[in-house]
Scaffold this motif. Structure first.
Motif, PDB file in Angstrom:
ATOM      1  N   TRP A  65       0.820  -1.209   0.000  1.00 39.26           N
ATOM      2  CA  TRP A  65       0.000   0.000   0.000  1.00 39.26           C
ATOM      3  C   TRP A  65       0.852   1.256   0.000  1.00 39.26           C
ATOM      4  O   TRP A  65       1.894   1.355   0.642  1.00 39.26           O
ATOM      5  N   ALA A  66       0.390   2.264  -0.739  1.00 42.70           N
ATOM      6  CA  ALA A  66       0.949   3.614  -0.754  1.00 42.70           C
ATOM      7  C   ALA A  66      -0.203   4.555  -1.085  1.00 42.70           C
ATOM      8  O   ALA A  66      -1.215   4.135  -1.656  1.00 42.70           O
ATOM      9  N   SER A  71       2.785   5.030  -6.952  1.00 45.03           N
ATOM     10  CA  SER A  71       3.663   4.375  -5.976  1.00 45.03           C
ATOM     11  C   SER A  71       3.201   2.945  -5.701  1.00 45.03           C
ATOM     12  O   SER A  71       4.029   2.035  -5.562  1.00 45.03           O
ATOM     13  N   ARG A  72       1.882   2.740  -5.612  1.00 44.57           N
ATOM     14  CA  ARG A  72       1.364   1.389  -5.333  1.00 44.57           C
ATOM     15  C   ARG A  72       1.732   0.405  -6.439  1.00 44.57           C
ATOM     16  O   ARG A  72       2.143  -0.718  -6.173  1.00 44.57           O
TER      17      ARG A  72
END
Length: 364
Positions: A65-66, A71-72
């Motif tokens: 997770w992000a 980013s994810r």
């Protein structure tokens, strides 16, 4: 008549010149069964991460997770986003208006693989049974071309591929499920892998080989036999989704991204393959999205499971990254795309309908 003959000669010479200008001399095709475009472009789905479908929610949140999608998706699929996005092309990001879909009406595996490999979304193919495919596939076509004879092979986790690729008719080397690799010329690595595959737990049942074994066998074959065309078909993302395990679905996708990275690094280290090989990655179908339970399934009765994606990296493919054009490509176009990258015209020889190539893959 003389003008027609001259035109034919000119077209033929142009086609030969185009083939000579192509740098791609080898093709590697990889499929991730039932892997959704949503995770490819958005990373881990927060609704599924926080649902009954995810065990060890804290662990999965730490791992995948992000706050933002960019980013994810890098956490989940670093090879896709650190390598292909920089040096290749990614199709099917519906959030940007680009669509990639299966053209067959059924949205499950045999029809999906038939479409990818034959270019023909045949409405007669409405089963997952091991019935021999009547349609000619691009692998068998390439296997008959000069310089490609016995240089085309397939390693797959799902045991139905000898039927999908019509092993008896095509004469292809196909190693699927827990089949032994029997060539007496095989090196010790291949012999060991062929033996050890029968000693691991059959977590997906007796007919579906674990993907790491399919990858290791395919990679060992690649290193010893140096095929011009290799197909690897992975199965776990689909089977684990059907079981409702979002944790294992994500972990499997992440692991297969690692396989792709390892494969690409090898290709760039070997003189036969370096800067002469195109890698094409896709899926045989999509999955549902809403209501949440629909992510487990796909098929005609599951909305949006025709939605898919594909990715390409190679010496003839412009490095445009995410394709943002407001267009739709279909998996029926991939067979001719593969053929064209090698300088051939599968569509003219197949004897059945074949979709046009995706021109942008070769910079058209």
């Amino acid at each position: 008549m003389r003008k027609l003959i001259l035109l034919f000669i000119a077209v033929s010479m142009f086609g030969q010149l185009r083939a000579q200008n192509l740098k791609t001399k080898n093709i590697i095709i990889v499929t991730l069964d039932g892997f959704r475009w949503q995770e490819l472009y958005r990373g881990a789905d927060s609704a599924l991460l926080n649902s009954k479908f995810t065990k060890d929610k804290d662990e999965m949140t730490r791992e995948f997770w992000a706050p933002d999608a960019a980013s994810r998706r890098k956490l989940l699929l670093p090879f896709f986003w650190n390598v292909i996005a920089e040096k290749g092309q990614l199709y099917g990001n519906r959030d940007m208006g680009n669509k990639s879909e299966v053209a067959n009406p059924y949205h499950f595996s045999y029809p999906g693989y038939n479409e990818i490999l034959t270019g023909f979304p045949d409405v007669r193919i409405n089963f997952n049974d091991p019935n021999p495919n009547p349609n000619v596939n691009v692998l068998e076509y390439l296997n008959k071309q000069k310089g490609f004879e016995n240089k085309v092979a397939a390693f797959t986790s799902w045991h139905i591929f000898p039927a999908i690729l019509n092993e008896k008719r095509s004469g292809l080397l196909i190693n699927s499920g827990y089949t032994n690799f029997k060539d007496p010329k095989a090196n010790e690595r291949l012999k060991y892998l062929s033996e050890i595959q029968h000693k691991v737990p059959e977590l997906l049942g007796p007919d579906i080989r674990l993907d790491f074994l399919t990858f290791e066998l395919g990679k060992a074959y690649l290193k010893q036999y140096k095929p011009r065309v290799l197909y690897m078909g992975f199965a776990e993302t689909d089977d684990l989704a059907h079981e409702g395990s979002y944790k294992f679905y994500l972990q499997s996708a992440n692991k297969e991204d690692g396989f792709l990275n390892e494969l690409w690094q090898y290709l760039q280290s070997d003189p036969q393959y370096k800067d002469k090989t195109t890698l094409i990655i896709t899926s045989d179908h999509g999955r549902g999205e809403a209501p949440l339970e629909k992510w487990m399934g796909h098929g005609t009765d599951t909305p949006n499971s025709e939605q898919s994606w594909f990715a390409v990296i190679g010496p003839d493919t412009p490095p445009t990254g995410i394709v943002k054009t407001q267009t739709t490509t279909y998996h029926k176009q991939l067979a001719q795309t593969i053929s064209n990258l090698l300088g051939f015209d599968f569509k003219a020889a197949a004897g059945h309908e074949v979709g046009d190539a995706v021109g942008s893959v070769i910079g058209k």
